[in-house]
Design a protein around this motif. Structure first.
Motif, mmCIF file in Angstrom:
data_model
loop_
_atom_site.group_PDB
_atom_site.id
_atom_site.type_symbol
_atom_site.label_atom_id
_atom_site.label_comp_id
_atom_site.label_asym_id
_atom_site.label_seq_id
_atom_site.Cartn_x
_atom_site.Cartn_y
_atom_site.Cartn_z
ATOM 1 N N PRO A 62 0.857 -1.207 0.000
ATOM 2 C CA PRO A 62 0.000 0.000 0.000
ATOM 3 C C PRO A 62 0.887 1.249 0.000
ATOM 4 N N HIS A 63 0.447 2.293 -0.687
ATOM 5 C CA HIS A 63 1.284 3.478 -0.852
ATOM 6 C C HIS A 63 1.672 4.135 0.465
ATOM 7 N N ASP A 64 0.752 4.052 1.445
ATOM 8 C CA ASP A 64 1.092 4.724 2.699
ATOM 9 C C ASP A 64 2.194 3.999 3.465
ATOM 10 N N MET A 65 2.550 2.790 3.031
ATOM 11 C CA MET A 65 3.661 2.074 3.680
ATOM 12 C C MET A 65 5.008 2.418 3.031
ATOM 13 N N LEU A 66 4.896 3.061 1.885
ATOM 14 C CA LEU A 66 6.150 3.437 1.199
ATOM 15 C C LEU A 66 6.629 4.776 1.744
ATOM 16 N N ASP A 67 7.668 4.712 2.539
ATOM 17 C CA ASP A 67 8.234 5.955 3.061
ATOM 18 C C ASP A 67 9.754 5.837 3.088
ATOM 19 N N ALA A 68 10.382 6.835 3.703
ATOM 20 C CA ALA A 68 11.843 6.876 3.723
ATOM 21 C C ALA A 68 12.451 5.623 4.343
ATOM 22 N N GLY A 69 11.721 4.967 5.218
ATOM 23 C CA GLY A 69 12.244 3.777 5.893
ATOM 24 C C GLY A 69 12.510 2.621 4.946
ATOM 25 N N VAL A 70 11.885 2.668 3.776
ATOM 26 C CA VAL A 70 12.075 1.571 2.815
ATOM 27 C C VAL A 70 13.511 1.538 2.272
ATOM 28 N N ILE A 71 14.071 2.721 2.074
ATOM 29 C CA ILE A 71 15.398 2.799 1.442
ATOM 30 C C ILE A 71 16.502 2.173 2.319
ATOM 31 N N PRO A 72 16.569 2.532 3.622
ATOM 32 C CA PRO A 72 17.596 1.849 4.423
ATOM 33 C C PRO A 72 17.367 0.342 4.503
ATOM 34 N N LEU A 73 16.107 -0.073 4.414
ATOM 35 C CA LEU A 73 15.837 -1.521 4.403
ATOM 36 C C LEU A 73 16.427 -2.166 3.149
ATOM 37 N N LEU A 74 16.217 -1.441 2.053
ATOM 38 C CA LEU A 74 16.714 -1.947 0.767
ATOM 39 C C LEU A 74 18.248 -1.953 0.752
ATOM 40 N N MET A 75 18.858 -0.832 1.157
ATOM 41 C CA MET A 75 20.312 -0.714 1.086
ATOM 42 C C MET A 75 21.013 -1.439 2.235
ATOM 43 N N GLY A 76 20.273 -1.738 3.281
ATOM 44 C CA GLY A 76 20.878 -2.472 4.386
ATOM 45 C C GLY A 76 20.751 -3.977 4.224
ATOM 46 N N ASN A 77 20.216 -4.391 3.093
ATOM 47 C CA ASN A 77 20.051 -5.803 2.780
ATOM 48 C C ASN A 77 21.411 -6.497 2.628
ATOM 49 N N VAL A 78 21.529 -7.709 3.156
ATOM 50 C CA VAL A 78 22.808 -8.450 3.077
ATOM 51 C C VAL A 78 23.215 -8.686 1.611
ATOM 52 N N PHE A 79 22.222 -9.003 0.807
ATOM 53 C CA PHE A 79 22.507 -9.267 -0.606
ATOM 54 C C PHE A 79 23.077 -8.021 -1.297
ATOM 55 N N PHE A 80 22.558 -6.872 -0.917
ATOM 56 C CA PHE A 80 23.065 -5.606 -1.476
ATOM 57 C C PHE A 80 24.553 -5.443 -1.133
ATOM 58 N N PHE A 81 24.907 -5.771 0.121
ATOM 59 C CA PHE A 81 26.306 -5.632 0.539
ATOM 60 C C PHE A 81 27.212 -6.615 -0.190
ATOM 61 N N ILE A 82 26.757 -7.853 -0.234
ATOM 62 C CA ILE A 82 27.603 -8.871 -0.880
ATOM 63 C C ILE A 82 27.843 -8.492 -2.340
ATOM 64 N N MET A 83 26.775 -8.087 -3.010
ATOM 65 C CA MET A 83 26.923 -7.710 -4.421
ATOM 66 C C MET A 83 27.788 -6.454 -4.568
ATOM 67 N N SER A 84 27.610 -5.504 -3.643
ATOM 68 C CA SER A 84 28.423 -4.268 -3.722
ATOM 69 C C SER A 84 29.903 -4.594 -3.564
ATOM 70 N N ILE A 85 30.191 -5.459 -2.587
ATOM 71 C CA ILE A 85 31.604 -5.795 -2.337
ATOM 72 C C ILE A 85 32.176 -6.591 -3.509
ATOM 73 N N LEU A 86 31.385 -7.519 -4.021
ATOM 74 C CA LEU A 86 31.859 -8.304 -5.175
ATOM 75 C C LEU A 86 32.130 -7.393 -6.370
ATOM 76 N N LEU A 87 31.185 -6.507 -6.640
ATOM 77 C CA LEU A 87 31.361 -5.606 -7.783
ATOM 78 C C LEU A 87 32.523 -4.641 -7.558
ATOM 79 N N ALA A 88 32.633 -4.128 -6.320
ATOM 80 C CA ALA A 88 33.743 -3.211 -6.029
ATOM 81 C C ALA A 88 35.079 -3.932 -6.217
ATOM 82 N N SER A 89 35.143 -5.198 -5.786
ATOM 83 C CA SER A 89 36.377 -5.977 -5.938
ATOM 84 C C SER A 89 36.703 -6.158 -7.414
ATOM 85 N N LEU A 90 35.696 -6.484 -8.195
ATOM 86 C CA LEU A 90 35.919 -6.719 -9.624
ATOM 87 C C LEU A 90 36.299 -5.420 -10.346
ATOM 88 N N ILE A 91 35.589 -4.364 -10.010
ATOM 89 C CA ILE A 91 35.797 -3.095 -10.717
ATOM 90 C C ILE A 91 37.134 -2.465 -10.345
#
Lengths: 273, 321
Positions: A62-91
């Motif tokens: 629901p739209h009223d659940m979409l707020d600023a809190g969603v972004i830290p949830l998304l970026m604080g995801n373990v998968f986001f970190f693993i992929m970021s570190i893998l990509l940073a290592s490769l790049i």
């Protein structure tokens, strides 16, 4: 293959600015990186599993659940970190190591280029490549959230968009000093990539082990540093069991110390020491 | 600065000392490098590449002053490097680039716009003799082709001063000849070219001026013609006649002069000797011995003679050659 009878002709064109020359290096590196199958593969994998699925999930919310809190949830995801570190290592792996291996390093420095310009170019190129995962997708999602929100709090949503831009920028930049430093310490890109990944992995492991004794030990873990940073940025504050001063020192130290060592390393190499 | 007023001198080095830990690569090295093609000679490890790196500002000397066209390569590195083209001795090419992309890339980071860099790169690759191969990855190139690409990247931005470090390194005889011809052609367009090599023939073929260094010190330098003329007033005389007469002539010459060598060549005798005076006495001796004087002229030394002589005088060695 014979010598062409064409003689040597002088060139009298207009010279570009130093900034333009730096941008050429960044752009060329970025294009080269996008041609790498490994980078493309991880990028597609990460974008699909993290961001595409997130977008579908947000559509269902629901739209009223979409707020600023969603972004830290998304970026604080373990998968986001693993992929970021893998990509940073490769790049980052061959950004400087390849210049040392091919000895093209000396060609850059025989031209009108100083240590700062060279490093800024390399940061530019690696940033552009890593931003494809760490910066652009979170910002796009934030724009979608703002664009599709139904509530009246547009000001707050725009603020969240601004925070997302900052968070994306910091996340992208955060890994680069260490990545470039490790790349400058070897002539083998595979060593640099593995070295970077293992350094971050080892720090996480040590942080997790010793945090049982003192919760501040978690601050040597890069993912924890970034999660605490997102929480602070998006207004959720720093956890009570973490020393805010120590967090600031560790966070800035993780950027500044590798950056200083990298500068020294390149400067010494550039002056032949 | 005096150097600024003297267009003939492109590089001035005064008392340069460069050391790598305990090893002194350049020891109080002072030299004035004139314009034109200048050969920098020396055995391996003599300090040639170190000198080039010091004038490029790629390493900071422990002591001394360097000026390039009147500018300080350390303090004004950006300005100086825009005037310079550098062809390093070792491999320096990015192997996953094609030659045309690589030369264009180097042109662009030297300050050329892409719309200028691309046609200029084609022109330079034509000039150095890289044809359709320019569209292949550099990793597939032979050593000779890589040398040509290295030269193309050094000249793509039309530098005023060119440093070529062992430009014929690893090239076959034809390739070497081609490379030397290219260097001559480049110098015709009013460039100063410093060629560092330990292949003496190369310098003899292209240079106007030579500097010999050993153990980080300048041993000798000068116009190539003067260097090759020798310091000892070496002359040679060639005579024709019957054998006893020629032997008489050699004996007479040995009585009066310091004879260095005598060679027989198809009924003629060639004698190299030192003569500080004029040639009248030689004519008299030839009449006395009843031989026909065919030639009398200064003996031109080879650069190898000059090089070895200079090293021996200075207690150096020529192991590298």
């Amino acid at each position: 293959m014979g010598i062409d009878p064409i003689g040597y002709k002088p060139w009298n064109g207009e010279r570009t600015s130093k900034l333009d020359r730096m941008f050429i290096i960044s752009k060329t590196f970025y294009i080269q990186k996008l041609k790498s199958w490994w980078v493309r593969g991880f990028l597609i994998l990460g974008l699909f599993f993290l961001f595409l699925i997130s977008i579908f999930a947000f559509i269902l919310l629901p739209h009223d659940m979409l707020d600023a809190g969603v972004i830290p949830l998304l970026m604080g995801n373990v998968f986001f970190f693993i992929m970021s570190i893998l990509l940073a290592s490769l790049i980052c792996s061959d950004s400087i190591a390849e210049d040392f291996r091919s000895n093209s390093f000396v060609l850059y420095f025989s031209r009108a280029m100083k240590t700062e310009s060279y490093l800024a170019s390399k940061f530019g190129g690696t940033f552009m490549a890593l931003a494809m995962f760490c910066f652009l997708p979170p910002v796009i999602i934030a724009i979608l959230i703002v664009g599709t929100q139904s509530g009246p709090a547009y000001g707050a949503s725009l603020g969240a968009l601004g925070y997302t831009i900052i968070a994306g920028f910091v996340t992208t930049f955060f890994f680069l000093p260490l990545g470039l430093l490790i790349s400058s310490m070897t002539t083998r890109k595979s060593y640099a990539a593995v070295g970077m990944f293992m350094s971050i992995f080892s720090l996480s492991l040590i942080g997790a082990i010793f945090s049982d004794f003192d919760s501040n030990w978690i601050l040597i873990d890069t993912s924890s540093l970034l999660i605490i940073f997102y929480d602070w940025l998006f207004g959720f504050g720093i956890p009570n069991n973490i020393d805010a001063g120590l967090f600031s020192v560790m966070f800035s130290g993780f950027i500044i110390i590798p950056l200083a060592l990298l500068y020294l390393r390149i400067h010494m190499k550039a002056v032949g020491k | 600065m005096a150097e600024k007023d003297n267009p003939e001198v492109t590089i001035v080095s005064k008392g340069i000392t460069v050391s790598y830990g305990q090893i002194v690569a350049l020891d109080n090295f002072s030299v004035d490098v004139p314009s034109g093609i200048v050969g920098l000679l020396g055995p391996n490890g003599a300090g040639k590449s170190t000198f080039i790196k010091a004038i490029l500002g790629l390493l900071v000397p422990n002591r001394g002053v360097i000026r390039i066209a009147g500018h300080d390569p350390i303090a004004e590195s950006v300005l100086v490097r825009d005037m310079i083209g550098y062809m390093p001795e070792h491999d320096c090419l990015i192997e996953n680039f094609t030659a045309i992309d690589f030369v264009s890339y180097m042109g662009q980071i030297s300050g050329m716009k892409k719309r200028d860099a691309m046609p200029r790169s084609h022109e330079m690759l034509d000039f150095v003799g890289i044809g359709e191969e320019r569209y292949r990855l550099i990793s597939s190139y032979s050593t000779g082709m890589k040398q040509r690409v290295k030269l193309a990247q050094a000249i793509v931005h039309d530098p005023k001063i060119l440093f070529l470090d062992e430009p014929t390194n690893g090239m076959d005889p034809q390739g070497r000849e081609d490379m030397l011809n290219l260097i001559k052609k480049i110098s015709d367009s009013d460039k100063s070219i410093l060629v560092s090599t330990h292949i003496l023939d190369d310098i003899e073929k292209v240079s106007d001026h030579a500097m010999i260094i050993s153990n980080g010190k300048l041993i000798t330098q000068g116009n190539l013609d003067k260097l090759l003329a020798g310091k000892e007033n070496l002359k040679y005389v060639q005579v024709r006649g019957n054998e006893p007469a020629r032997l008489d002539f050699v004996k007479l010459l040995k009585d009066s002069y310091d004879v260095r060598s005598v060679t027989q060549e198809s009924g003629q005798t060639r004698i190299v000797f030192i003569n500080t005076g004029d040639g009248n006495s030689i004519f008299k001796l030839s009449q006395e011995a009843n031989v026909q004087l065919r030639a009398y002229s200064p003996e031109r030394a080879t650069l190898e003679d000059v090089f070895i002589g200079a090293l021996e005088e200075n207690g150096g060695n020529s192991n590298g050659n």
